[in-house]
Design a protein around this motif. Sequence first.
Motif, PDB file in Angstrom:
ATOM      1  N   SER A  35       0.849  -1.186   0.000  1.00  0.00           N
ATOM      2  CA  SER A  35       0.000   0.000   0.000  1.00  0.00           C
ATOM      3  C   SER A  35       0.886   1.237   0.000  1.00  0.00           C
ATOM      4  O   SER A  35       2.071   1.172   0.346  1.00  0.00           O
ATOM      5  N   ALA A  36       0.312   2.364  -0.352  1.00  0.00           N
ATOM      6  CA  ALA A  36       1.078   3.608  -0.369  1.00  0.00           C
ATOM      7  C   ALA A  36       1.545   3.973   1.028  1.00  0.00           C
ATOM      8  O   ALA A  36       2.693   4.386   1.227  1.00  0.00           O
ATOM      9  N   ILE A  37       0.678   3.834   2.029  1.00  0.00           N
ATOM     10  CA  ILE A  37       1.047   4.216   3.385  1.00  0.00           C
ATOM     11  C   ILE A  37       2.143   3.309   3.931  1.00  0.00           C
ATOM     12  O   ILE A  37       3.023   3.745   4.684  1.00  0.00           O
ATOM     13  N   GLU A  38       2.144   2.037   3.550  1.00  0.00           N
ATOM     14  CA  GLU A  38       3.197   1.117   3.985  1.00  0.00           C
ATOM     15  C   GLU A  38       4.552   1.517   3.408  1.00  0.00           C
ATOM     16  O   GLU A  38       5.592   1.339   4.045  1.00  0.00           O
ATOM     17  N   LEU A  39       4.547   2.084   2.206  1.00  0.00           N
ATOM     18  CA  LEU A  39       5.805   2.495   1.582  1.00  0.00           C
ATOM     19  C   LEU A  39       6.531   3.523   2.443  1.00  0.00           C
ATOM     20  O   LEU A  39       7.768   3.549   2.498  1.00  0.00           O
ATOM     21  N   GLU A  41      -3.211   8.286   0.922  1.00  0.00           N
ATOM     22  CA  GLU A  41      -3.053   7.919  -0.483  1.00  0.00           C
ATOM     23  C   GLU A  41      -2.234   9.014  -1.143  1.00  0.00           C
ATOM     24  O   GLU A  41      -2.321  10.194  -0.781  1.00  0.00           O
ATOM     25  N   ILE A  42      -1.438   8.631  -2.136  1.00  0.00           N
ATOM     26  CA  ILE A  42      -0.496   9.555  -2.759  1.00  0.00           C
ATOM     27  C   ILE A  42      -1.232  10.730  -3.404  1.00  0.00           C
ATOM     28  O   ILE A  42      -2.138  10.539  -4.220  1.00  0.00           O
ATOM     29  N   GLY A  43      -0.829  11.939  -2.992  1.00  0.00           N
ATOM     30  CA  GLY A  43      -1.426  13.145  -3.534  1.00  0.00           C
ATOM     31  C   GLY A  43      -2.800  13.469  -2.982  1.00  0.00           C
ATOM     32  O   GLY A  43      -3.364  14.517  -3.309  1.00  0.00           O
TER      33      GLY A  43
END
Length: 651
Positions: free
Chosen positions: A246-250, A558-560
């Motif tokens: 997921s984005a947050i995990e990154l 989430e990204i952006g």
Amino acid sequence: MFRWFVKDEVEKDVLSPDKRTRCKLLLKSGRISYSVYRDNKIIIRPSRLGFKICGEKPLTEDFKLVRAQSKRHSETIELQWGEDRFIDNNYTETAFYFTESKGFKRIMTLRIRVFNNSVAFRYEIPPQPKFRRITIKDEITEFNIDLNAIAWKIPAYQPDRYEYNYEKTIVYDLKESVHTPLTLKTPNGCYLAIHEAALYDYGSMTIKLDENRSLKTDITPLSDGTKAHVALPFQTPWRLIMIADSAIELTTNRSMYALNDAPSQDFGWVKTLKFIGIWWAMYVGEWTWAPGERHGATTEHAKEYIDAAVRLGIAGLLIEGWNEGWEGDWLENGINNKFTVPTSDFNLEDVARYAGRHNIELVGHHETVGFVDNYEKQLEAAYNYYAINNIHYIKTGYAGSMMMINGRREYHHSQLGVQHYQKTVELAAKKHICLDIHEPIKGTGIERTWPNLLSREGARGQEYEGGALSPSHACYLPYTRLLAGGMDYTSGILDLANSVKRMATTLARQLAYFVTIYSGMQMAADRPFIYEERFPDAFKFIRDVPTNFEKTVPLLGEIGEYYVVARKDRNSEDWYVGGVTNEKSRRIHISLDFLSDGVYRAEIYSDRDDAHYRENPFSTNIQQKHVGRNESLDLYIAPGGGFAISLQKLR
């Protein structure tokens, strides 16, 4: 495990400790390639490896594998400061030793490390039988991902360096080289970030689509067109592929630091810092950097700001524009900067003594404008000048579009630029000075080895407010630029409606930045009277929030779109939570299960229902309540808004 053999064909897997991530090394027909899998799904298809070397046959073919050495490694690393105190350094490694079957029979090692959430590899070139130096013409490292993947990118080789707005695109539409970290989402939902670690004596890696329609390294060139001149033995930076579901995990990936060495000397003297500055008053036109009737960096103003820092409970003060060289067009005249000569209305020794009596750390300033030749001539004397006046922090700047090194125009991110930045870090360490570098080389985790490098800029910060930043910008940073480490975003500007620099944020969002955008040197960037006279209640959060954390727990995002994160203070049981959104409002639900057992006093700074970053930015709700780990909070975030929460443990 260590094995000797000679093989023409090899297929070897290197598995992560949890077996979910796999890097496959392939030697076929004398050529080396690799691929990467996550849960047995391919995320990087077979990708070429090697070099082109000036005056020599390319180091890309006719290879044989002569031996391989594998090991497992598991330890916990303690960082002196940062977003997390402890990080896992848990990986499987195989070093593959190759030799050419023809010609000079040159030798090369490819070292692969696979973490649970990352794949990293680097080239190691030992002294060769026929030569001890090489000039690298090109590095042939591919990242052959699905061309339908989504990318979030900023362009490379532009006059403003990294200072551009992030854009979302499809990989097959990439038309230019882009900087790393390059964040990607594959069609099967896997999130990646391509970056590098331990960049010291080499050009910065950018990424481009090559003629084969594969992502490939594009090392920042020197002015002679080559990529690097290196003495052997030599090892490249680690090529790093961060992987997440997921984005947050990154945003939790810390493998970049694990790929750097532990400090080789004592850095116990390094302390993170929160500071105010004679800075924003120049941006809004009240004062000037250059001497004159409205000069900002005068002895009188400096002492006034020191007194204000004491009243505000802030430990440091940045002073810009104190030295000779700011007259006229300073971007063009940077070669005239003198880093040990104050202007006639500024007495550095007197100001330093005054700061010392009041226990305020001064942050010195060196704006080089990229004239490195001029700066390096004065470097030792300039650092000594600060050291003898008990100034232990410096903000450096390289605002020119190029660097002037050895009389030639070079990219900031070339091998020569990288070498210069490292020279300043190492000299500063000798003088017990900490650095905050603006217009820097990107972060690659060297802060683990050199903890006196407390912060960098390296993206658009709040000086771009007033029209060049949108609310989405700060919602891209945690998933892109901040994967490379902390950033001096110059947060905490509460004079939101200033006609010169109108901010595209709400008041609560400015407080949130102190949590969502980490920096080891964190600036409360507005003028002191704004904090003292207009917003003393909101300023309490800025004063309270720490600059060094024990643990970071990303919560939502989430990204952006939006980002919410919780961080635990390193010196207490208190936690701090911050969240920001883009131009869209949203309501979010935050579980407090990251807290330990007990009762906490929550101080919540949030947008009111009528808040809006353009129409009503000051509408803020401040409330207190007692909470525990089994509870949750529901919060409204206005368009362009945010929130900040302090959670102080009571029992």
